[in-house]
Design a protein around this motif. Structure first.
Motif, short mmCIF file in Angstrom:
data_model
loop_
_atom_site.label_atom_id
_atom_site.label_comp_id
_atom_site.label_asym_id
_atom_site.label_seq_id
_atom_site.Cartn_x
_atom_site.Cartn_y
_atom_site.Cartn_z
N SER A 153 7.62 -6.84 42.48
CA SER A 153 8.78 -5.99 42.23
C SER A 153 8.87 -5.61 40.76
O SER A 153 9.32 -4.55 40.42
N LYS A 213 13.17 -7.05 47.66
CA LYS A 213 12.36 -7.70 46.63
C LYS A 213 11.01 -7.98 47.26
O LYS A 213 10.94 -8.28 48.46
N ASN A 234 17.49 -7.13 50.26
CA ASN A 234 18.31 -7.54 49.12
C ASN A 234 19.48 -6.57 48.91
O ASN A 234 19.51 -5.80 47.95
#
Ligand SMILES: CCCCCCC/C=C/C(=O)SCCNC(=O)CCNC(=O)[C@H](O)C(C)(C)COP(=O)(O)OP(=O)(O)OC[C@H]1O[C@@H](n2cnc3c(N)ncnc32)[C@H](O)[C@@H]1OP(=O)(O)O
Length: 294
Positions: A31, A41, A57
């Motif tokens: 990431s 992520k 996320n």
């Protein structure tokens, strides 16, 4: 029937040739390097760094699946699919939610004509198209599209507090990405009907009993167990794993006779690979196999 066998043999051969054409250069990413994800992520895990982990996320919305999240998920899956160093992919969420469904606030204004003309959800099925094995590590809520997303994966591991459900009926709609189809094939008509018509959730233990999840582990050990599973799969030939996944999936998509024929032809096709030769030779020579994915 001879024609069907020929089609299956050609398909299996095609898979082998396509896999052989894949570039052998690993394109490791994370990431923080090549991607600036907003909703997910990504990282690589495992001792051999051969298991990709994608974490949904969007904590404030319990990982509700919005367009942006689904686009990022598709992109990450496509990148990991091309990465020859990755043997398996783990898809997970937070401790509170794997995903609480499609984003209701984003969908609320949709009209029938927009859904039809925009082919709503058509771009949301990359998980089901991915050739590498995908393990869903489900903690917390997996509801609606979240449950469907987990069912698109190949194996579901559940944390002990996980909750699965198809609550769309309470919103005046029905499951739209496999909730009435994949769930019914896994848990049977009566249970699927009960879940889809009431919106009631089931817990992790019941999901395991029904065959929806293959293992229940304490929530804080879930990701580690899922990565271990990915690593175990990664000790085998990626090429043969891909063929095996395709063969198991065929059981869901065709009749028993056609599925058996597909399996047999794919089994035959493995005899054209270096990895089949190596696997059997290594056994006979009492040594570990060294697969080259060819
Ligand atoms: C892979 C392909 C997928 C294709 C999808 C196909 C079609 C799918 C349709 C659906 O999935 S419809 C949605 C089905 N899901 C639900 O109905 C669940 C909705 N959520 C809840 O019932 C509750 O949030 C909960 C999961 C029981 C948790 O309750 P809790 O009280 O603990 O938290 P909340 O305060 O309700 O939620 C926190 C926060 O998150 C927002 N949120 C939760 N779920 C969604 C959602 N599905 N869409 C959008 N937003 C969601 C919730 O609104 C809260 O945010 P704020 O309003 O406080 O800003």
């Amino acid at each position: 029937m001879a024609n069907i066998a020929k089609i299956f043999a050609t398909r299996a051969q095609g898979v082998l040739q396509a896999a052989a054409r894949q570039p052998q250069v690993a394109t490791r990413f994370s990431s923080s390097s090549t991607n600036n994800w907003e909703y997910i992520k990504t990282e690589v895990a495992g001792e051999g760094k051969n298991v990709a982990v994608i974490t949904l996320n969007r904590p404030k919305a319990l990982n509700a699946l919005c367009n942006g999240l689904m686009k990022e998920l598709s992109t990450a899956l496509q990148q990991f699919s091309k990465d020859q160093s990755i043997a398996a992919i783990v898809l997970t969420g937070s401790e509170k939610a794997f995903a609480a469904g499609a984003d209701i606030k984003e969908m609320v204004g949709n009209t029938y004509s927009q859904c039809i003309q925009g082919n709503f959800l058509n771009d949301w099925t990359e998980v089901a198209r991915t050739q590498k094995p995908i393990i869903a590590a489900v903690n917390g809520y997996a509801l609606g599209g979240g449950c469907e997303l987990a069912m698109m994966c190949d194996i579901i591991y559940a944390g002990d507090k996980a909750k699965f459900g198809q609550p769309e009926i309470a919103l005046g709609t029905i499951p739209g990405a496999g909730g009435t189809q994949r769930l019914t094939r896994v848990v049977g008509k009566s249970k699927a009907m009960e879940m889809c018509l009431t919106g009631n959730m089931i817990g992790a233990q019941e999901a395991e009993k029904l065959g929806l999840a293959s293992k229940v582990v304490p929530a804080d050990q879930l990701l580690g167990e899922a990565v271990k599973l990915g690593e175990k799969i990664g000790t085998h030939s990626n090429l043969i794993v891909q063929l095996c996944k395709e063969s198991v999936n065929t059981a869901y998509e065709t009749t028993l006779q056609e599925g058996l024929k597909f399996e047999r032809r794919t089994f035959h096709a493995t005899f054209s690979t270096a990895d089949r030769k190596e696997g059997m030779t290594a056994f006979a020579e009492k040594r570990p196999a060294k697969f080259t994915n060819e």
